[in-house]
Enzyme design. Structure first.
Site, PDB file in Angstrom:
ATOM      1  N   LYS A  22       0.749  -1.268   0.043  1.00  0.00           N
ATOM      2  CA  LYS A  22       0.109   0.019   0.061  1.00  0.00           C
ATOM      3  C   LYS A  22       0.735   1.109   0.094  1.00  0.00           C
ATOM      4  CE  LYS A  22      -1.764   2.330   3.732  1.00  0.00           C
ATOM      5  NZ  LYS A  22      -2.047   3.872   3.687  1.00  0.00           N
ATOM      6  N   ASN A  23       1.916   1.210   1.003  1.00  0.00           N
ATOM      7  CA  ASN A  23       2.591   2.496   1.135  1.00  0.00           C
ATOM      8  C   ASN A  23       3.634   2.681  -0.198  1.00  0.00           C
ATOM      9  OD1 ASN A  23       1.198   3.059   3.367  1.00  0.00           O
ATOM     10  ND2 ASN A  23       3.067   2.161   4.642  1.00  0.00           N
ATOM     11  N   ARG A  92      -4.410  10.892   3.492  1.00  0.00           N
ATOM     12  CA  ARG A  92      -3.172  11.887   3.743  1.00  0.00           C
ATOM     13  C   ARG A  92      -2.341  11.686   2.267  1.00  0.00           C
ATOM     14  NH1 ARG A  92      -1.774  14.695   7.405  1.00  0.00           N
ATOM     15  NH2 ARG A  92       0.063  15.778   7.330  1.00  0.00           N
ATOM     16  N   CYS A 116      -5.818   8.541   8.519  1.00  0.00           N
ATOM     17  CA  CYS A 116      -5.684   8.136   9.914  1.00  0.00           C
ATOM     18  C   CYS A 116      -5.384   9.344  11.037  1.00  0.00           C
ATOM     19  CB  CYS A 116      -4.814   6.756  10.370  1.00  0.00           C
ATOM     20  SG  CYS A 116      -5.442   5.553   9.551  1.00  0.00           S
ATOM     21  N   ARG A 121       1.363  15.168  11.977  1.00  0.00           N
ATOM     22  CA  ARG A 121       2.179  14.892  10.460  1.00  0.00           C
ATOM     23  C   ARG A 121       2.080  16.031   9.567  1.00  0.00           C
ATOM     24  NH1 ARG A 121       0.406   8.807   8.442  1.00  0.00           N
ATOM     25  NH2 ARG A 121      -1.530   9.577   8.363  1.00  0.00           N
ATOM     26  N   PRO A 122       2.772  17.022  10.156  1.00  0.00           N
ATOM     27  CA  PRO A 122       2.697  18.371   9.257  1.00  0.00           C
ATOM     28  C   PRO A 122       3.186  18.243   7.662  1.00  0.00           C
ATOM     29  CG  PRO A 122       4.268  18.424  10.907  1.00  0.00           C
ATOM     30  CD  PRO A 122       3.644  17.185  11.200  1.00  0.00           C
ATOM     31  N   ILE A 123       2.645  19.194   7.051  1.00  0.00           N
ATOM     32  CA  ILE A 123       3.090  19.328   5.645  1.00  0.00           C
ATOM     33  C   ILE A 123       4.054  20.349   5.452  1.00  0.00           C
ATOM     34  CG2 ILE A 123       1.090  18.087   4.770  1.00  0.00           C
ATOM     35  CD1 ILE A 123       0.017  21.072   3.986  1.00  0.00           C
ATOM     36  N   ASP A 124       4.527  20.816   6.407  1.00  0.00           N
ATOM     37  CA  ASP A 124       5.490  22.147   6.230  1.00  0.00           C
ATOM     38  C   ASP A 124       6.653  21.726   5.484  1.00  0.00           C
ATOM     39  OD1 ASP A 124       5.918  20.670   8.813  1.00  0.00           O
ATOM     40  OD2 ASP A 124       7.592  22.274   9.317  1.00  0.00           O
ATOM     41  N   LEU A 125       7.159  20.369   5.732  1.00  0.00           N
ATOM     42  CA  LEU A 125       8.492  19.880   5.214  1.00  0.00           C
ATOM     43  C   LEU A 125       8.130  19.993   3.564  1.00  0.00           C
ATOM     44  CD1 LEU A 125       9.534  16.951   7.195  1.00  0.00           C
ATOM     45  CD2 LEU A 125      10.367  19.291   7.323  1.00  0.00           C
ATOM     46  N   ASP A 305       4.284   1.326  11.976  1.00  0.00           N
ATOM     47  CA  ASP A 305       2.969   0.684  11.438  1.00  0.00           C
ATOM     48  C   ASP A 305       2.845  -0.877  11.772  1.00  0.00           C
ATOM     49  OD1 ASP A 305       2.179   2.932   9.898  1.00  0.00           O
ATOM     50  OD2 ASP A 305       2.533   2.070   7.811  1.00  0.00           O
ATOM     51  N   VAL A 327       7.699   7.832  16.588  1.00  0.00           N
ATOM     52  CA  VAL A 327       7.163   8.595  15.103  1.00  0.00           C
ATOM     53  C   VAL A 327       5.940   9.484  15.196  1.00  0.00           C
ATOM     54  CG1 VAL A 327       6.751   8.149  12.682  1.00  0.00           C
ATOM     55  CG2 VAL A 327       8.453   6.641  13.965  1.00  0.00           C
ATOM     56  N   ARG A 397      -8.880   0.249   3.989  1.00  0.00           N
ATOM     57  CA  ARG A 397      -8.014   1.120   3.666  1.00  0.00           C
ATOM     58  C   ARG A 397      -6.638   0.563   3.191  1.00  0.00           C
ATOM     59  NH1 ARG A 397      -5.947   5.373   6.758  1.00  0.00           N
ATOM     60  NH2 ARG A 397      -5.086   5.942   5.039  1.00  0.00           N
TER      61      ARG A 397
END
Length: 419
Positions: A22-23, A92, A116, A121-125, A305, A327, A397
């Protein structure tokens, strides 16, 4: 609404085949936005997340077709740069379309992502990287909008954290950017390597995947190819932990054991017999488990995970184990559900202290996220009595035909409508 009904206590025996990862498949599907000719994925897993990301691409003008076990993506008619909020909010990984859209179309407007709820899990990176590559980024009203009318420019990007999503997004943005992009402190996951294999097969020039420094020389154009995605190491690990917890003798096929070294080591510590082969692994267990500590870390450390599943295993260990989650800060939501089954767990910040009990008891529990759902399922397989697992959309999912695969191993598990 549906639920799983599980009657526990039956050892597992036989063979089970792991599906494609999946990933890995999600970013690879997104990368099909880049080539000028169609690209295909062989044996894509049957997952809700795959359906969602395909719908996202279709909403942008990509032609998606499925024939037998092959998904084909034709982005030659790509004509939109804004994806619907409804689709984007479902998961996400949909945010990964920003890099390819900026690279190919010079514009992207994207709803802030969902998925989830296991941490911030910010998207700033991602956004800092796009700005460093010359994009103008605006955030507001639940959307992120990026402009790069003159294209993206290669640069050196240091990631404060080795984020898998950020590494993938930057790789796709940089593949056709002008000049050289260097990603420092990049994620090293096997799924990153598979994405780079796919991009390079289409004509990209990327070196260093699987290390913490990746170099990308931008190319003018990519051409679509057919690709088979790597096996799902998390699904494989879930079956391995399940076999260890329930007891029995299970052979798990289509496994790359080099992707699961931390889990194999910990199962060995826990007293489980694990026999490796070229592309399979055999797990033999009598259900008697030694308590073992784990600490989640970015790859090649113990995968976050698999933390919930391993915690389920430790609930019947013969001592005290310490589970440390580094994490995601909110990845202990399954603790309350395991406690409903009789588990003895105490959470102290990012650590969970698990006192093993002789056995778990069946109960009604709900999947709080994808991996929690898997953990509760295998806990139900080992528990005394009947367990019902609700909120199955989380499990759908990320697990391809989970019930059927477990039934094939002799588990007493069915999927039924809720009362």
């Amino acid at each position: 609404m549906e639920k799983l009904v599980i009657h526990g206590g039956r050892p597992l025996h036989g063979h089970v085949r792991v599906s494609s990862a999946k990933n890995a498949v999600l970013p690879i599907i997104v990368a099909t936005l880049l080539p000028s000719t169609p690209a295909s994925i062989i044996d894509a897993p049957n997952l809700d997340d795959v359906s969602t990301i395909c719908s996202v691409l279709e909403s942008l003008g990509v032609k998606v077709t499925k024939e037998d076990n092959v998904l084909t993506f034709d982005a030659s008619m790509l004509d939109k740069t804004e994806a619907s909020y409804e689709l984007m909010s479902k998961m996400r990984a949909s945010f990964l379309i920003m890099g390819p859209l900026l690279a190919k179309m010079g514009h992207a407007k994207i709803a802030l992502p969902g998925g989830c709820m296991i941490g911030s899990r910010p998207i700033d990176l991602h956004l800092k990287a796009f700005e460093a590559m010359g994009a103008e980024i605006n955030v507001g009203n639940g959307f992120v909008e990026g402009y790069a009318p003159h294209g993206l420019k290669g640069t050196t990007i240091y990631l404060d954290f080795p984020s898998v999503g950020a590494t993938e997004n930057i790789l796709m943005a940089a593949a056709t950017a002008e000049g050289r992009t260097i990603i420092e402190n990049a994620a090293e996951e096997p799924e990153i390597v598979d994405l780079v294999t796919f991009l390079n097969s289409m004509g990209a020039n990327i070196k260093g995947a699987g290390t913490n420094i990746i170099r990308v020389e931008g190319v003018k154009e990519l051409q679509g190819i057919s690709h088979t995605v790597i096996p799902d190491r998390i699904e494989a690990g879930t079956f391995m932990i399940g076999a260890a917890m329930v007891g029995g003798d299970v052979v798990i096929d289509n496994v790359l054991t080099e992707h699961l070294k931390p889990l194999l080591a910990k199962l060995n510590e826990a007293g489980v017999k694990v026999i490796k082969d070229i592309d399979s692994v055999r797990v033999i267990s009598d259900g008697h488990i030694r308590s073992t500590d784990i600490k989640t870390l970015p790859y090649p450390g113990f995968p976050t995970d698999l933390q919930a599943q391993f915690m389920a295993l430790m609930t019947i260990g013969n001592g005290i184990s310490k589970i440390t989650e580094t994490v995601f800060e909110n990845r202990f939501m399954h603790v309350g559900e395991l406690q409903r089954m009789g588990a003895s767990i105490q959470v102290e910040g990012r650590c969970a202290i698990v006192q093993g009990v002789p056995f778990l008891n069946g109960a009604f529990v709900r999947a709080t996220d994808l991996r929690a759902g898997a953990a509760l399922t295998i806990a139900g397989l080992a528990a005394h009595g009947e367990t019902e697992v609700g909120e199955l959309h989380h499990i759908d999912r990320g697990y391809d035909h989970l019930v059927e695969k477990l039934q094939g191993l002799g588990a007493d598990i069915v999927r039924v409508d809720r009362d």
